[in-house]
Design a protein around this motif. Structure first.
Motif, mmCIF file in Angstrom:
data_model
loop_
_atom_site.group_PDB
_atom_site.id
_atom_site.type_symbol
_atom_site.label_atom_id
_atom_site.label_comp_id
_atom_site.label_asym_id
_atom_site.label_seq_id
_atom_site.Cartn_x
_atom_site.Cartn_y
_atom_site.Cartn_z
ATOM 1 N N PRO A 158 31.113 34.678 65.948
ATOM 2 C CA PRO A 158 30.875 35.318 64.643
ATOM 3 C C PRO A 158 29.403 35.261 64.248
ATOM 4 O O PRO A 158 28.649 34.401 64.685
ATOM 5 N N GLU A 159 29.013 36.185 63.387
ATOM 6 C CA GLU A 159 27.629 36.327 62.960
ATOM 7 C C GLU A 159 27.061 35.040 62.374
ATOM 8 O O GLU A 159 25.876 34.743 62.535
ATOM 9 N N ILE A 160 27.910 34.245 61.756
ATOM 10 C CA ILE A 160 27.457 33.030 61.094
ATOM 11 C C ILE A 160 26.854 32.024 62.068
ATOM 12 O O ILE A 160 26.073 31.144 61.699
ATOM 13 N N ALA A 161 27.197 32.176 63.391
ATOM 14 C CA ALA A 161 26.722 31.220 64.398
ATOM 15 C C ALA A 161 25.262 31.443 64.779
ATOM 16 O O ALA A 161 24.630 30.574 65.387
ATOM 17 N N PHE A 162 24.714 32.606 64.421
ATOM 18 C CA PHE A 162 23.391 32.953 64.916
ATOM 19 C C PHE A 162 22.280 32.482 63.977
ATOM 20 O O PHE A 162 22.485 32.277 62.778
ATOM 21 N N ASN A 163 21.095 32.343 64.552
ATOM 22 C CA ASN A 163 19.939 31.793 63.856
ATOM 23 C C ASN A 163 19.405 32.801 62.830
ATOM 24 O O ASN A 163 18.863 33.844 63.183
ATOM 25 N N ALA A 164 19.535 32.471 61.548
ATOM 26 C CA ALA A 164 19.116 33.379 60.480
ATOM 27 C C ALA A 164 17.596 33.501 60.392
ATOM 28 O O ALA A 164 17.081 34.461 59.790
ATOM 29 N N ASP A 165 16.849 32.556 61.014
ATOM 30 C CA ASP A 165 15.385 32.642 60.975
ATOM 31 C C ASP A 165 14.873 33.918 61.635
ATOM 32 O O ASP A 165 13.756 34.364 61.362
ATOM 33 N N ASP A 166 15.676 34.489 62.542
ATOM 34 C CA ASP A 166 15.258 35.694 63.260
ATOM 35 C C ASP A 166 15.027 36.889 62.338
ATOM 36 O O ASP A 166 14.432 37.886 62.748
ATOM 37 N N ASP A 167 15.515 36.813 61.118
ATOM 38 C CA ASP A 167 15.317 37.931 60.194
ATOM 39 C C ASP A 167 13.834 38.153 59.897
ATOM 40 O O ASP A 167 13.427 39.253 59.520
ATOM 41 N N LYS A 168 13.050 37.103 60.063
ATOM 42 C CA LYS A 168 11.599 37.223 59.876
ATOM 43 C C LYS A 168 10.921 37.263 61.243
ATOM 44 O O LYS A 168 11.132 36.383 62.081
ATOM 45 N N LEU A 169 10.074 38.269 61.437
ATOM 46 C CA LEU A 169 9.469 38.499 62.752
ATOM 47 C C LEU A 169 8.632 37.305 63.213
ATOM 48 O O LEU A 169 8.589 36.995 64.407
#
Length: 804
Positions: A703-714
């Motif tokens: 699920p999406e929740i498992a992924f690293n949210a920091d990637d939203d910033k380049l």
């Protein structure tokens, strides 16, 4: 060696030892030890000194105390005496190995010593005398230098750089020191401010290679020279720090390692480490000369150190008109060479190489006995033009012939070259003894052809069927060896590996390590420059029709090639890291490797299908779905069988696969630029996370929740070097990854895509199922088809079919 006058006084004497037994002075061993510098210490302990020198006056210099004051040799024992003349230790010389000598204290029963050779100065007395004007004059007697060599044979030229490219960083492969000024037919060495040493990759002489593989057993440095200068002939050799190598010799130790059960990649790395775990020692013979006109000077080379590399250094001013390494031989073998080179729209390279061969070999005026005789009708060149862009009518002459060919890659070009070589024989036009396979996009010194010719003229009977391989040097920096020979590994995580790579050939230590032979299985010689005896070229010896990548490997392994290499025998080639293409690496290399294995069953220990699947998995974990699909294309084409291979149209599969390559950009955002310093960082995962990384192909399906949210910033996106297939810590549960091409300074962003993953995975499962059902049957079909693929009849039909 000429014994110094000071030693002559003691040569004939015998002495009485304290126990009254007569001890006979050993003149021969003494003369071999004079001037030798050793490290001196206890076994397996730190040394007392690295400057324990056996002086020419029988005094110990560099390191001297009351217990170690003087030395002498009686029979086969080296005795060290104290300041009062009492023997304090004895060393056994009976083994004949003067590089590593075991000793025993005579004062303390349980104390052992060892001497490890560091260097040796050979003293040449009476070479020069001074007159009233303090000018140096040479006493030109026959004992000082020779004026002729009986049955002389030149084996290596001393080569000076000619082009501006060769005079840059690459110059140090020819010589080091002051600038040499060339004036056409001669070179001015002005070494007054420093020196010039020809103790280099291109100009040094390998005693081990020339004595092992050829009938040469005595060597000479011959120069046509004038000027006032000092000349040192230097024997360099390696002294190893490992005690086992010191006692057994490096060849024996490496062969033991090779025959053991250790992984072959590990064994190769150990050999590379141990060759580097050494230091250079040397023996020097020094001369002084003053010639006011060009004089032919011949200096015999001492060969008591069999693994030495011989070089020379000039200090002073010398005008060198000609120079080379020579031997004396009574018999030579007939040698006639065909160069087979294949080209595709590389006119600049191929025409330059042809021009150099014509100028430096065919039209070369100095045809003295030896390697330079290659130009006297012993060379023919087949140029296979896959692009049909060369002006054949303008190029063709009595020693060059151009053949237009369809674009069938290197495999097709070299096979056409083999066919035309056989036609030359059949038509009685030329009867080669050897063929050189050579790439088009290389720089090559004409000297490389000459040295191959000289080596083949003198090769011993037991080595006459060996291949001779030229190393590939990095054409960008000019000085790094990319590969000498390669081998197919038995390690499932590695397929092809250089035997020796990344040596800086300006560095004498690297040059000498490069002269060592590493025993490996499944060794091959790449066709950027590979000399093959004509016995391997016949109507059933053609390449597989695999376009390129793997044709030379298959040819070497199929013929169980044993290979000779030689320092200075090399080409400069654009390194592979400059032209990365997944279409080549993931499709062509994977497909051809499995075909090679199916045809010849090279490596029974490795499942090449599983190795390919592991590559596929590494690509999808890095979100490179197109590259993963290219691997599956390679497996799919293999599973279509050998007749499908025949039906493929030249370069079309490469064009098809190229469309799946990702596109890199040099317009790098500032957020990425500021983090480029992290590109080579490697992050580890803990065992639990690594297990999850592998089982889920880096989180695909989670699920999406498992992924690293920091990637939203380049600025937080991890940057991975393009050379790294995997960097689990950086990739773990990322939404996207930046991949950076460090050579071309370009980047691409790969993003997680579950839909693409599912599509590629479905195809992977289909291909795996097909391989499980019919893989063995299809592999056997390739094996049965091998004789057809290798036949001249097949290739005649195939080349004709490719024209359509």
């Amino acid at each position: 060696m000429k014994v110094p006058n000071r030693i002559k006084k003691v040569v004939k004497r015998t002495v009485k030892s304290p126990n009254t037994k007569t001890k006979v002075y050993n003149k021969e061993l003494s003369s071999q030890l004079i001037g030798t510098r050793f490290s001196f210490g206890k076994p397996n302990q730190s040394v007392f000194t690295n400057d324990f020198t056996l002086g020419e006056d029988f005094k110990i210099t560099g390191y001297q105390d009351d217990n170690e004051y003087s030395w002498n040799v009686y029979q086969t024992t080296l005795e060290i005496s104290d300041i009062k003349g009492n023997v304090t230790s004895k060393f056994d010389l009976s083994s004949g190995n003067l590089d590593f000598i075991k000793g025993q204290s005579t004062k303390w029963d349980d104390v052992k010593f060892e001497l490890i050779k560091q260097s040796r100065m050979v003293y040449k007395f009476d070479k020069a005398v001074k007159d009233n004007n303090e000018k140096i004059k040479i006493k030109a007697t026959e004992s000082e230098y020779l004026t002729e060599i009986k049955n002389e044979f030149r084996i290596q030229n001393i080569v000076f750089p000619q082009s501006s490219d060769e005079k840059g960083q690459k110059r140090e492969l020819f010589y080091r020191g002051d600038e040499v000024v060339s004036f056409g037919n001669f070179n001015i060495v002005d070494g007054y401010s420093d020196f010039n040493t020809f103790n280099t990759y291109i100009n040094s002489l390998s005693l081990s290679k020339w004595t092992k593989y050829t009938t040469a057993n005595e060597f000479f440095l011959k120069l046509s020279v004038k000027g006032q200068f000092e000349l040192e002939v230097i024997q360099n050799y390696l002294t190893y720090n490992d005690k086992n190598i010191q006692e057994k010799g490096i060849e024996s130790v490496f062969e033991e390692l090779h025959q053991s059960d250790v992984d072959d990649v590990f064994a190769r790395n150990v050999m590379n480490f141990q060759s580097g775990n050494s230091r250079i020692t040397n023996s020097i013979t020094r001369y002084n000369f003053n010639f006011d006109k060009v004089t032919e000077l011949i200096l015999p080379v001492t060969t008591n150190i069999k693994n030495a590399m011989i070089g020379f250094t000039v200090i002073g001013n010398a005008e060198i008109h000609d120079a080379g390494w020579y031997t004396s031989v009574s018999k030579t073998s007939p040698v006639d060479i065909v160069i087979n080179t294949t080209t595709f729209q590389k006119e600049k390279y191929i025409l330059k190489n042809l021009s150099n061969i014509k100028e430096k070999i065919i039209d070369f005026e100095n045809k003295s006995t030896g390697l330079n005789q290659l130009g006297e009708g012993h060379l023919f060149i087949n140029v296979v033009d896959n692009g049909r862009t060369l002006d054949a009518e303008h190029i063709n002459n009595e020693f060059i012939r151009v053949y237009g060919n369809p674009n069938v890659g290197g495999a097709g070009g070299f096979s056409r070259g083999m066919i035309e070589t056989l036609n030359l024989q059949k038509n009685g036009e030329y009867h080669p003894t050897h063929v050189i396979f050579m790439d088009d996009d290389i720089e090559v010194l004409p000297e490389s052809f000459k040295r191959v010719f000289a080596l083949l003229r003198l090769v011993k009977e037991e080595y006459k069927d060996y291949f001779i391989e030229g190393a590939m040097l990095d054409s960008l920096d000019g000085i790094t060896q990319y590969e000498d020979t390669g081998f197919i590994t038995k390690n499932k995580n590695t397929v092809y590996m250089p035997v020796k790579d990344n040596y800086d050939l300006r560095n004498l230590h690297h040059v000498m390590r490069n002269d060592i032979e590493y025993p490996v299985d499944n060794e091959y010689g790449a066709w950027w420059y590979c000399t093959v005896p004509i016995k391997y070229i016949h109507e059933n010896s053609m390449s597989l029709p695999i376009f390129y990548r793997g044709d030379d490997v298959e040819f070497s392994i199929r013929n169980k090639a044993k290979i000779i290499t030689l320092n200075g025998l090399a080409v400069w080639h654009l390194p592979f890291y400059t032209k990365k293409s997944k279409a080549l690496e993931n499709y062509l290399v994977v497909r051809n490797t499995i075909i090679d294995q199916a045809v010849n069953d090279f490596i029974k220990e490795v499942d090449f299908f599983e190795t390919s699947i592991e590559l596929y998995k590494k690509e999808i974990r890095m979100f490179n779905y197109g590259a993963a699909d290219q691997v599956l294309d390679a497996l799919d084409d293999f599973l279509k069988g050998p007749e499908h291979l025949f039906s493929l149209k030249g370069i079309e599969p490469i064009i098809r696969e190229g469309k799946k390559n990702e596109i890199f950009s040099d317009d790098i955002p500032k957020e990425i630029k500021c983090n480029l310093h992290t590109v080579d960082d490697y992050w580890l995962l803990n065992p639990a996370d690594l297990d999850l990384f592998i089982k889920t192909d880096n989180g695909h399906g989670l699920p999406e929740i498992a992924f690293n949210a920091d990637d939203d910033k380049l600025e937080n996106v991890a940057i991975v070097n393009q050379e790294m297939l995997e960097n689990p810590g950086k990739q773990f549960m990322r939404k996207r990854v930046v991949v950076y091409d460090t050579y071309n300074k370009k980047y691409v962003i790969r993003e997680r895509n579950q839909q693409k993953y599912e599509s590629v995975k479905k195809r992977y499962q289909e291909i795996s199922t097909k391989f499980s059902k019919s893989g063995k049957e299809i592999t056997e079909q390739y094996r049965q088809y091998a004789k057809t693929f290798h036949s001249q009849d097949f290739w005649n039909d195939y080349l004709e079919q490719q024209k359509g």
